[in-house]
Scaffold this motif. Structure first.
Motif, PDB file in Angstrom:
ATOM      1  N   SER A   1      16.070 -58.458  33.376  1.00  0.00           N
ATOM      2  CA  SER A   1      17.465 -58.683  33.016  1.00  0.00           C
ATOM      3  C   SER A   1      17.502 -59.670  31.851  1.00  0.00           C
ATOM      4  CB  SER A   1      18.257 -59.262  34.198  1.00  0.00           C
ATOM      5  OG  SER A   1      18.243 -58.384  35.292  1.00  0.00           O
TER       6      SER A   1
ATOM      7  N   ASP B   1      27.081 -61.649  29.344  1.00  0.00           N
ATOM      8  CA  ASP B   1      26.764 -60.230  29.449  1.00  0.00           C
ATOM      9  C   ASP B   1      25.312 -60.132  29.899  1.00  0.00           C
ATOM     10  OD1 ASP B   1      27.060 -57.517  29.358  1.00  0.00           O
ATOM     11  OD2 ASP B   1      27.713 -57.431  27.273  1.00  0.00           O
TER      12      ASP B   1
ATOM     13  N   ARG C   1      21.965 -57.111  30.771  1.00  0.00           N
ATOM     14  CA  ARG C   1      21.477 -55.739  30.742  1.00  0.00           C
ATOM     15  C   ARG C   1      19.982 -55.773  31.043  1.00  0.00           C
ATOM     16  NH1 ARG C   1      22.601 -59.214  27.077  1.00  0.00           N
ATOM     17  NH2 ARG C   1      24.143 -57.995  25.949  1.00  0.00           N
TER      18      ARG C   1
END
Length: 221
Positions: free
Chosen positions: A57, A68, A70
């Motif tokens: 991550s 944020d 991802r």
């Protein structure tokens, strides 16, 4: 019949002994710096059959401080830092331009382990970034050549056309340049190693960078 999410969640187990090997971790035996321990744990995750142990991550923040996260791929880890790559114009690239600081999170459930790393991020020189890209697969180059990451897509047909063209060029020109492709390095200021325990007596060891070397401390689980 609609899925009952809460019922489904309650039915799940964490660290099933049939699939998870919760190993003892004595922090007194840990090395003085986090990188050797990360390398050891990573190798053990690979040996234990953890799927895609090199995925992680990546958390960034935009100009207003909104976070944020991802999943990205680890490209390397050495004394210069933990490295990953992306287009400079992608959302993460724009975040890192405005706020060059990030956090990484690794989770290896086959061993009940987590590693968290955070610190400032810098971009490698263009030559090094291109070398990183061209050392990867044809598919990776094709994806990079497709470009326009994080932009609004009008249709899947448009993506298909761009992707097919990029695959053809990647096969034809394996050294094709992608100027926006950037290799980033996170220089750890803090790294935490978490070893799960069946009785929830989890071991958490945190490293923090000091003027000379690293300090180490235990955290309550």
């Amino acid at each position: 019949m609609a899925t009952d999410l809460h019922e489904l969640l309650r039915s799940l187990r964490v660290w099933d002994p049939e699939t998870t090997d919760l190993r003892p971790f004595d922090p007194a035996t840990a090395p003085a710096a986090p990188l050797p321990l990360f390398t050891e744990w990573f190798a053990q995750a690979v040996a234990a059959g953890q799927p895609e142990p090199h995925t992680m991550s990546l958390a960034t923040a935009d100009a207003s401080g909104q976070p944020d996260v991802r999943i990205v791929m680890l490209h390397g880890a050495d004394d210069a830092g933990w490295s990953f790559a992306s287009h400079a114009g992608s959302r993460k690239g724009r975040h890192l331009t405005g706020r060059p600081y990030a956090a990484l999170g690794f989770y290896w459930p086959v061993l009940g382990r987590q590693v968290r790393v955070r610190g400032p991020v810098s971009a490698a020189p263009s030559e090094e970034s291109q070398g990183d890209l061209h050392a990867r697969s044809t598919g990776a180059l094709a994806a990079a050549l497709t470009g326009r990451q994080s932009e609004v897509l009008d249709s899947l047909e448009e993506l298909n056309r761009a992707s097919e063209s990029a695959w053809e060029r990647a096969a034809r020109e394996p050294q094709a340049p992608v100027p926006s492709w950037t290799l980033y390095r996170l220089r750890a200021e803090e790294a935490e190693f978490f070893q799960g325990d069946a009785r929830r007596q989890h071991v958490r060891l945190r490293y923090r960078r000091a003027q000379e070397g690293w300090t180490r401390e235990l955290l309550w689980p």
